[in-house]
Every structure is written in structure tokens, then in C-alpha cells.
Design a protein around this motif. Structure first.
Motif, short mmCIF file in Angstrom:
data_model
loop_
_atom_site.label_atom_id
_atom_site.label_comp_id
_atom_site.label_asym_id
_atom_site.label_seq_id
_atom_site.Cartn_x
_atom_site.Cartn_y
_atom_site.Cartn_z
N ALA A 293 0.90 -1.08 0.16
CA ALA A 293 -0.11 -0.06 0.02
C ALA A 293 0.88 1.30 0.01
O ALA A 293 0.50 2.29 -0.57
CB ALA A 293 -0.82 0.10 1.23
N VAL A 294 2.05 1.34 0.71
CA VAL A 294 2.94 2.19 0.84
C VAL A 294 3.52 2.71 -0.85
O VAL A 294 3.84 3.81 -1.13
CB VAL A 294 3.92 2.18 1.83
CG1 VAL A 294 4.71 3.51 2.01
CG2 VAL A 294 3.45 1.63 3.23
N LYS A 295 3.93 1.76 -1.22
CA LYS A 295 4.57 1.74 -2.69
C LYS A 295 3.59 2.62 -3.86
O LYS A 295 3.89 3.05 -4.58
CB LYS A 295 4.97 0.31 -3.39
CG LYS A 295 6.24 -0.21 -2.70
CD LYS A 295 6.82 -1.03 -3.83
CE LYS A 295 5.96 -2.32 -3.92
NZ LYS A 295 6.55 -3.27 -4.78
N THR A 296 2.26 2.10 -3.32
CA THR A 296 1.10 2.72 -4.16
C THR A 296 1.24 4.27 -4.00
O THR A 296 0.81 5.02 -4.93
CB THR A 296 -0.31 2.07 -3.83
OG1 THR A 296 -0.23 0.59 -4.15
CG2 THR A 296 -1.39 2.90 -4.80
N GLY B 174 0.34 1.19 7.10
CA GLY B 174 0.56 0.15 6.20
C GLY B 174 -0.57 -0.19 5.30
O GLY B 174 -0.49 -1.16 4.43
N LYS B 175 -1.88 0.45 5.74
CA LYS B 175 -3.04 -0.01 5.00
C LYS B 175 -3.18 0.92 3.90
O LYS B 175 -2.80 1.89 3.91
CB LYS B 175 -4.18 -0.06 6.22
CG LYS B 175 -3.98 -1.03 7.14
CD LYS B 175 -5.18 -0.97 8.17
CE LYS B 175 -5.04 -1.73 9.26
NZ LYS B 175 -6.16 -1.69 10.36
N ASP C 60 -7.64 2.16 -0.79
CA ASP C 60 -8.45 1.82 -1.80
C ASP C 60 -8.34 0.26 -2.13
O ASP C 60 -8.43 -0.13 -3.20
CB ASP C 60 -8.13 2.44 -3.25
CG ASP C 60 -6.32 2.49 -3.41
OD1 ASP C 60 -5.75 1.77 -2.55
OD2 ASP C 60 -5.98 3.06 -4.21
N GLY C 61 -8.19 -0.46 -1.00
CA GLY C 61 -8.26 -1.84 -1.19
C GLY C 61 -7.05 -2.78 -1.96
O GLY C 61 -7.21 -3.76 -2.56
N VAL C 62 -5.87 -1.97 -1.97
CA VAL C 62 -4.68 -2.61 -2.77
C VAL C 62 -4.36 -4.00 -2.13
O VAL C 62 -4.24 -3.84 -0.72
CB VAL C 62 -3.60 -1.88 -2.58
CG1 VAL C 62 -2.09 -2.64 -3.42
CG2 VAL C 62 -3.71 -0.44 -3.69
N ALA C 63 -4.18 -4.91 -2.63
CA ALA C 63 -3.92 -6.24 -2.15
C ALA C 63 -2.41 -6.51 -1.77
O ALA C 63 -1.60 -5.72 -2.05
CB ALA C 63 -4.12 -7.47 -3.25
N ASN C 64 -2.37 -7.28 -0.70
CA ASN C 64 -1.02 -7.58 0.12
C ASN C 64 -0.14 -8.40 -1.10
O ASN C 64 -0.69 -9.43 -1.09
CB ASN C 64 -0.95 -7.86 1.42
CG ASN C 64 0.28 -8.21 1.90
OD1 ASN C 64 1.53 -8.33 1.30
ND2 ASN C 64 0.25 -8.53 3.36
N ASP C 65 0.86 -7.99 -1.64
CA ASP C 65 1.72 -9.04 -2.51
C ASP C 65 2.46 -9.88 -1.85
O ASP C 65 2.90 -10.87 -2.47
CB ASP C 65 2.57 -8.13 -3.33
CG ASP C 65 2.02 -7.41 -4.49
OD1 ASP C 65 0.83 -7.85 -4.95
OD2 ASP C 65 2.20 -6.32 -5.35
N GLY C 66 2.49 -9.90 -0.69
CA GLY C 66 3.23 -10.83 0.34
C GLY C 66 4.94 -10.58 0.17
O GLY C 66 5.16 -9.61 -0.42
N PRO C 67 5.76 -11.43 0.74
CA PRO C 67 7.17 -11.32 0.77
C PRO C 67 7.60 -11.14 -0.53
O PRO C 67 7.11 -12.02 -1.45
CB PRO C 67 7.41 -12.87 1.56
CG PRO C 67 6.30 -13.38 2.06
CD PRO C 67 4.96 -12.90 1.47
N VAL C 68 8.56 -10.33 -0.35
CA VAL C 68 9.28 -10.14 -1.92
C VAL C 68 10.00 -11.36 -2.47
O VAL C 68 10.89 -12.15 -1.72
CB VAL C 68 10.16 -9.05 -2.15
CG1 VAL C 68 10.79 -8.74 -3.12
CG2 VAL C 68 9.34 -7.75 -1.57
N ARG D 155 -2.94 9.77 3.51
CA ARG D 155 -1.95 10.18 4.28
C ARG D 155 -2.24 9.79 5.67
O ARG D 155 -1.33 9.57 6.64
CB ARG D 155 -1.99 11.80 3.99
CG ARG D 155 -0.74 12.45 5.01
CD ARG D 155 -0.73 13.94 4.44
NE ARG D 155 0.26 14.71 5.23
CZ ARG D 155 0.84 15.60 4.78
NH1 ARG D 155 0.61 15.90 3.58
NH2 ARG D 155 1.77 16.31 5.33
N ARG D 156 -3.44 9.82 5.99
CA ARG D 156 -4.04 9.41 7.39
C ARG D 156 -3.69 7.88 7.43
O ARG D 156 -3.33 7.52 8.75
CB ARG D 156 -5.39 9.56 7.58
CG ARG D 156 -5.98 9.22 9.09
CD ARG D 156 -7.44 9.59 9.15
NE ARG D 156 -8.08 8.69 8.25
CZ ARG D 156 -8.64 7.59 8.56
NH1 ARG D 156 -8.10 7.10 9.67
NH2 ARG D 156 -9.34 6.54 8.09
N LEU D 157 -3.81 7.30 6.74
CA LEU D 157 -3.54 5.51 6.84
C LEU D 157 -2.20 5.16 6.60
O LEU D 157 -1.88 3.91 6.79
CB LEU D 157 -4.57 4.76 5.89
CG LEU D 157 -5.91 4.61 6.09
CD1 LEU D 157 -6.54 4.12 4.88
CD2 LEU D 157 -6.42 4.12 7.37
#
Length: 207
Positions: free
Chosen positions: A112-115, A133-134, A137-145, A127-129
Motif C-alpha cells: 500500500a505504501v508503494k502505491t 501500512g493499510k 483503496d483496497g490494494v492487495a498485499n503482494d506478500g514477501p518479495v 496520508r492518514r492511513l
């Protein structure tokens, strides 16, 4: 021709280093790190991404962003008891840099932060969120790199496999993973093999 052939016979030893903290840094400009911090650079949209590991005290990160560039508003979250520190530097409505560090067993996700970082401006809700790390707009967690070159996570790769990718080349075409240095290709093949094994088992159970 080697001008120092005797160095080839010099004995060396390596050993694993255990890090208690892991996290990430995003910045519009190249960053420098304390000497005891392990880091790898990852391609991200809009600037520079780093995956980091360290054994520093949480307090050591409090001044990390300030000396790196121009002054700007810095928002911080700290939970010293649990080894968590997060900070974000803003210039107007733009995210300029951030650092997220936490226990290695609970590495913070940067999806979410990269977005937010990739955008020219971020909303008040983003900015508030942000330090949570949330995503707003519902961006999915891509998991461990898995692919450090392009910052592609395990969940994204498994999603591509579920959608029909059956080779490392297929995954590369969809996500770019495995198309640069190639060091993640064995892991891509392993994830594909796991899926190929799981599918016949599921089919057998259904019959």
C-alpha cells in the motif's frame, strides 16, 4: 591476468548473520544507511526502494530521514516496546520518503505504501492511513518479495500462476519477475511445481 595471484589462496570464512529487524525505505533520492544495516535496492515507481535488515535500537531510526534531504513535514509512529518505528516525510501533498522497520518475524508490508509513493499526490485518507501500512483503496498485499529486481511478491506470483502461468517465462511476461538477474527463477519454478502438485490432489479429492 591477475596482478595479485597470491590473493587467490587467501583463506576466507563466511557465516550467517541474524537480524532482529526488517523493513523497507522508499525515497525520491538515493539513500545512505548506517554501516551495520544490511540493504538491497529494489526497482520501484517514482524513486528508490530498499529492503533493509538491522539490529539497531528503535531510537537510532528517529533521525534517519531528517539528514537525508530537504526539510519537510515528518509524521512518525513508534512502539519501542515491540521494536516498531515508522516515519514518512512529506512535501505538500507528495510523499518524499518513508522508513518502516519492525521485528523480523513480522516484517511490514510495503504494498500500500508503494502505491502512495508512486502517485504524484496523495489524498488526505491515504496520508492518514500511511503509517498503518493499510490502503485507502483496497490494494492487495503482494506478500514477501520474491523478485527483488522488480519488487514482486509471492502472493502476486501465486495469483499469476492461478491465472494460468505455467513457466517462469509466463510469470516474467505478466509481472517481470525473473527477467533481470534471474536469481529468483528457481523460486518461481518451485511455486509453479507446488501448484501443479496441489491441483491433481484437489481433483482426486473431488472425484
Amino acid at each position: 591476468f591477475s596482478g595479485q595471484p597470491e590473493n587467490k589462496a587467501t583463506p576466507v570464512a563466511i557465516e550467517a548473520v541474524t537480524f532482529g529487524q526488517r523493513g523497507f525505505v522508499l525515497s525520491r533520492r538515493p539513500m545512505s544507511f548506517p554501516k551495520d544495516v544490511g540493504w538491497s535496492r529494489v526497482a520501484v515507481t517514482g524513486g528508490y526502494g530498499y529492503l533493509i535488515a538491522s539490529n539497531l535500537e528503535v531510537a537510532a531510526w528517529r533521525t534517519f530521514l531528517s539528514p537525508q534531504g530537504e526539510a519537510g513535514h515528518i509524521a512518525e509512529y513508534e512502539d519501542a516496546a515491540h521494536g516498531v518505528y515508522r516515519a514518512a516525510q512529506f512535501s505538500g501533498d507528495r510523499l518524499e520518503a518513508c522508513v518502516f522497520i519492525g521485528p523480523a518475524k513480522d516484517t511490514p508490508s510495503w504494498d500500500a505504501v508503494k502505491t502512495a509513493f508512486a502517485a504524484e499526490t496523495i489524498s488526505d485518507e491515504q496520508r492518514r492511513l500511511l503509517l498503518s501500512g493499510k490502503s485507502a483503496d483496497g490494494v492487495a498485499n503482494d506478500g514477501p518479495v520474491v523478485c527483488a529486481c522488480f519488487g514482486v511478491g509471492r502472493n502476486a506470483i501465486c495469483g499469476a500462476i492461478a491465472q494460468g502461468a505455467r513457466s517462469a517465462a509466463d510469470i516474467g511476461a505478466k509481472l517481470k519477475a525473473g527477467t533481470n538477474c534471474g536469481s529468483c527463477i528457481p523460486e518461481l519454478k518451485r511455486l509453479i511445481a507446488q501448484t501443479d502438485v496441489a491441483q491433481p490432489m484437489e481433483a482426486s479429492a473431488a472425484s
